[in-house]
Design a protein around this motif. Structure first.
Motif, PDB file in Angstrom:
ATOM      1  N   GLY A   1      37.616  68.382  14.374  1.00 34.59           N
ATOM      2  CA  GLY A   1      37.266  69.063  15.608  1.00 34.59           C
ATOM      3  C   GLY A   1      35.892  69.684  15.505  1.00 34.59           C
ATOM      4  N   CYS A   2      35.506  70.418  16.551  1.00 34.39           N
ATOM      5  CA  CYS A   2      34.129  70.917  16.630  1.00 34.39           C
ATOM      6  C   CYS A   2      34.071  72.411  16.902  1.00 34.39           C
TER       7      CYS A   2
ATOM      8  N   PRO B   1      49.028  72.198  15.536  1.00 34.13           N
ATOM      9  CA  PRO B   1      47.572  72.056  15.642  1.00 34.13           C
ATOM     10  C   PRO B   1      47.172  70.646  16.093  1.00 34.13           C
ATOM     11  N   ASP B   2      46.100  70.564  16.875  1.00 34.74           N
ATOM     12  CA  ASP B   2      45.610  69.263  17.322  1.00 34.74           C
ATOM     13  C   ASP B   2      44.986  68.503  16.155  1.00 34.74           C
ATOM     14  N   ASP B   3      45.002  67.180  16.286  1.00 34.60           N
ATOM     15  CA  ASP B   3      44.553  66.349  15.170  1.00 34.60           C
ATOM     16  C   ASP B   3      43.099  65.884  15.305  1.00 34.60           C
TER      17      ASP B   3
ATOM     18  N   GLU C   1      42.113  68.367  32.595  1.00 35.46           N
ATOM     19  CA  GLU C   1      43.016  68.360  31.432  1.00 35.46           C
ATOM     20  C   GLU C   1      42.449  67.639  30.215  1.00 35.46           C
ATOM     21  N   ASP C   2      41.433  66.802  30.393  1.00 32.32           N
ATOM     22  CA  ASP C   2      40.871  66.047  29.265  1.00 32.32           C
ATOM     23  C   ASP C   2      39.561  66.634  28.736  1.00 32.32           C
ATOM     24  N   LEU C   3      39.070  67.696  29.375  1.00 34.74           N
ATOM     25  CA  LEU C   3      37.796  68.271  28.943  1.00 34.74           C
ATOM     26  C   LEU C   3      37.867  68.818  27.516  1.00 34.74           C
ATOM     27  N   HIS C   4      39.053  69.302  27.125  1.00 38.30           N
ATOM     28  CA  HIS C   4      39.171  69.879  25.784  1.00 38.30           C
ATOM     29  C   HIS C   4      38.942  68.822  24.704  1.00 38.30           C
ATOM     30  N   LEU C   5      39.247  67.557  25.020  1.00 44.40           N
ATOM     31  CA  LEU C   5      39.013  66.481  24.045  1.00 44.40           C
ATOM     32  C   LEU C   5      37.514  66.340  23.761  1.00 44.40           C
ATOM     33  N   LEU C   6      36.713  66.432  24.824  1.00 43.59           N
ATOM     34  CA  LEU C   6      35.262  66.337  24.651  1.00 43.59           C
ATOM     35  C   LEU C   6      34.709  67.585  23.968  1.00 43.59           C
ATOM     36  N   ALA C   7      35.297  68.734  24.293  1.00 44.19           N
ATOM     37  CA  ALA C   7      34.849  69.991  23.678  1.00 44.19           C
ATOM     38  C   ALA C   7      35.009  69.931  22.157  1.00 44.19           C
ATOM     39  N   GLN C   8      35.989  69.158  21.699  1.00 40.78           N
ATOM     40  CA  GLN C   8      36.260  69.078  20.258  1.00 40.78           C
ATOM     41  C   GLN C   8      35.651  67.833  19.614  1.00 40.78           C
ATOM     42  N   ALA C   9      34.927  67.016  20.423  1.00 48.40           N
ATOM     43  CA  ALA C   9      34.360  65.780  19.876  1.00 48.40           C
ATOM     44  C   ALA C   9      33.086  66.085  19.104  1.00 48.40           C
TER      45      ALA C   9
END
Lengths: 321, 238
Positions: A115-116, A179-181, A278-286
């Motif tokens: 994650g970031c 926790p997210d992977d 709902e998918d913005l968090h994926l980019l936030a952690q990219a």
């Protein structure tokens, strides 16, 4: 009860980008003041929930490397989001779990392994002044957070009043969030528009079928992507208009940028699509190097899945607009 | 007339009007904003720009299709901008010298005297088409063609707050210190953005601005009143 009056934390080492953020600022975009707020709303909500905070309480957001923080009083903390190998007094702590810390103890976090962005919530929340309805740091406008800037070594932050009764602490300590992977390749859903008609058929196909790579130049303003250029009909310049958190702008070179929490309020590049909330968090952690694929979805699927039921639920809770 | 309505994700709608910059189209944007600006319709925020209105909504309270219908019902059509009463903010400006260091150079480029440039810049009532870029930064329309001037090739690293400049066919005020490439012709003692003031932003898009030349002494007096927060903003009607 004495410690509740002057509860505070000391930032011993801030790291490259540590800011105070909450849900963001609403209602000032028309004046050129952006929304700011956390990049990853999912991890933010988890962190506050774990320590018994109200859902709009301010937390710390760390990018790629975590801070070193000393606690001046007993409190509950929770670390969510990126895995920065957090430890308290050298003992590793789990992500997604409330931890009791005692006055004098130190939290140390390192580089993100997965994650970031990591979120650190403290019971009672970070108590900086509310500016224009939010505690979020807006660096460009010099407002919110701690003196309108990113945190530095030696800063001292006050904490708010805890939001739970003494007996509830046990219950909070027993909670757990998986926790997210954060995989190396993500798929994010987009709704086409508002300016997709500016692009050629080939351009649209590239956007929806190619794999893009997160560039190291990404930050809180936007996630920049490298990959197949996106072809436009007649350039991507438009008469400047409003931008949302999630707008996918195409630069004149044909590269996509997904605009994030610190986006400019208006911009002059055509927006081919918008990432769904709902998918913005994926980019936030990219992290830089992460692969991104855009999957087309339709506004209809969002309108029907919410709509009436939620409106009724809202009214029954006495929150009708 | 509304040309297109499209989703900007699952929480916002972009309404686009005719694809041009002029007062009539811009007035339609503000007319639509005004007609939707009431509580209870699920709209949480609106961002008006030259020829488009971005509408944020709470998806728990309304939805894309419901709002689209509401927007269509409120299509302002063609609004006559000429008939509307204009609220004009008077912006004192100290032209030239150290406050506007590019003014002297512009006289050669534009083949106009300093006083002529000042007259042309301060006689126009400018419409605030939109705000953006910096907090309180106004995009003004209506600059006299005779004083259009290209931006600097190399932008300055820091333009002081309050600087009044010309960039191409636009004029405006820097609300905070910022890098920038506009040609500086003067400085206003007013603060277009002050996060410590009750109304942090001085003006509103859809309103108008007129510059008023002032002497250095007047500038200093107004600035000290502004600093003490005792300055009363002046408006004219047109």
């Amino acid at each position: 009860m004495e410690d509740r009056i002057c509860r505070s934390i000391n930032i011993l080492r801030a790291g490259p980008m540590l800011t105070v953020q909450d849900r963001g600022r609403t209602g000032y975009m028309k004046y050129g003041i952006g929304e700011s707020g956390v990049m990853d709303h999912k991890s933010y909500a988890e962190a506050n929930r774990l320590v018994g905070n109200k859902d709009n309480e301010a937390v710390l957001e760390a990018t790629l490397m975590g801070p070193k923080i000393q606690f001046e009083s007993d409190c509950l903390i929770a670390v969510t989001g990126a895995d920065m190998e957090a430890s308290i007094e050298s003992a590793p702590i789990e992500r997604g779990k409330a931890i009791k810390v005692y006055a004098g103890q130190t939290l140390i976090m390192g580089f993100a392994k997965k994650g970031c962005r990591a979120y650190i919530a403290v019971s009672g929340g970070i108590d900086v002044p509310v500016v224009m309805g939010s505690r979020s740091t807006n660096i460009k406008c010099h407002i919110g957070g701690y003196e309108g800037r990113a945190l530095k070594d030696g800063d001292k932050l006050s904490l708010g009043k805890e939001n739970f009764a003494a007996g509830e602490e046990e219950k909070l300590l027993a909670q757990y969030e998986l926790p997210d992977d954060y995989p190396e390749e993500i798929q994010v859903r987009v709704i086409m528009g508002p300016q997709d008609s500016r692009f050629t058929g080939n351009g649209i196909v590239s956007f929806l079928t190619e794999t893009y790579t997160v560039s190291p130049q990404s930050d809180r303003m936007g996630i920049r992507l490298d990959g197949q250029k996106i072809e436009s009909e007649n350039g991507t310049d438009i008469i400047s208009d409003g931008i949302v958190f999630g707008s996918v702008q195409i630069t004149s070179d044909g590269d996509p940028i997904v605009l994030m929490a610190d986006h400019q309020t208006t911009g002059g590049y055509a927006k081919i699509a918008t990432v769904v909330y709902e998918d913005l968090h994926l980019l936030a952690q990219a992290r830089p190097g992460c692969k991104v694929k855009f999957i087309r979805t339709d506004i209809k699927s969002f309108d029907s899945s919410r709509g009436l039921w939620n409106r009724l639920a809202h009214l029954f809770r006495g929150k009708g607009a | 007339m509304i040309s297109t309505i499209s989703p900007s994700g699952d929480r916002a709608i972009t309404v686009e009007f005719e694809n041009e910059i002029n007062e009539e189209v811009n007035a339609e944007v503000y007319a639509l904003q005004e007609s939707l600006d009431y509580p209870g319709n699920g709209i949480v925020e609106m961002v008006p720009t030259f020829r488009s209105l971005l509408i944020f909504y709470d998806p728990n309270l309304t939805g894309y299709h419901r709002l689209t219908k509401l927007i269509r019902m409120n299509d302002p059509g063609r609004v006559s901008a000429a008939n509307a009463k204009k609220k004009v903010l008077i912006v004192p400006c100290l032209y030239g010298g150290e406050s506007g260091e590019d003014l002297a150079g512009l006289t050669r480029e534009l083949q106009l005297s300093e006083s002529e440039i000042i007259r042309l810049h301060s006689e126009t009532t400018y419409r605030i088409y939109m705000m953006g870029f910096l907090p309180g930064f106004v995009y003004l329309g209506g600059l006299n063609k005779k004083i259009w001037a290209p931006r600097l090739k190399t932008p300055r690293t820091l333009i002081p707050e309050g600087s009044v400049g010309i960039g191409g066919n636009q004029t405006g005020v820097y609300p905070i210190g910022s890098p920038g490439g506009w040609r500086l012709i003067g400085r206003t003692p007013l603060k277009f953005y002050d996060p410590n003031r009750k109304n942090a932003i001085l003006c509103k898009a859809g309103e108008y601005i007129k510059f008023q030349p002032v002497s250095e002494r007047e500038y200093i007096k107004i600035r000290s009143d502004v600093e003490a927060d005792t300055w009363k903003t002046e408006y004219a009607e047109a």
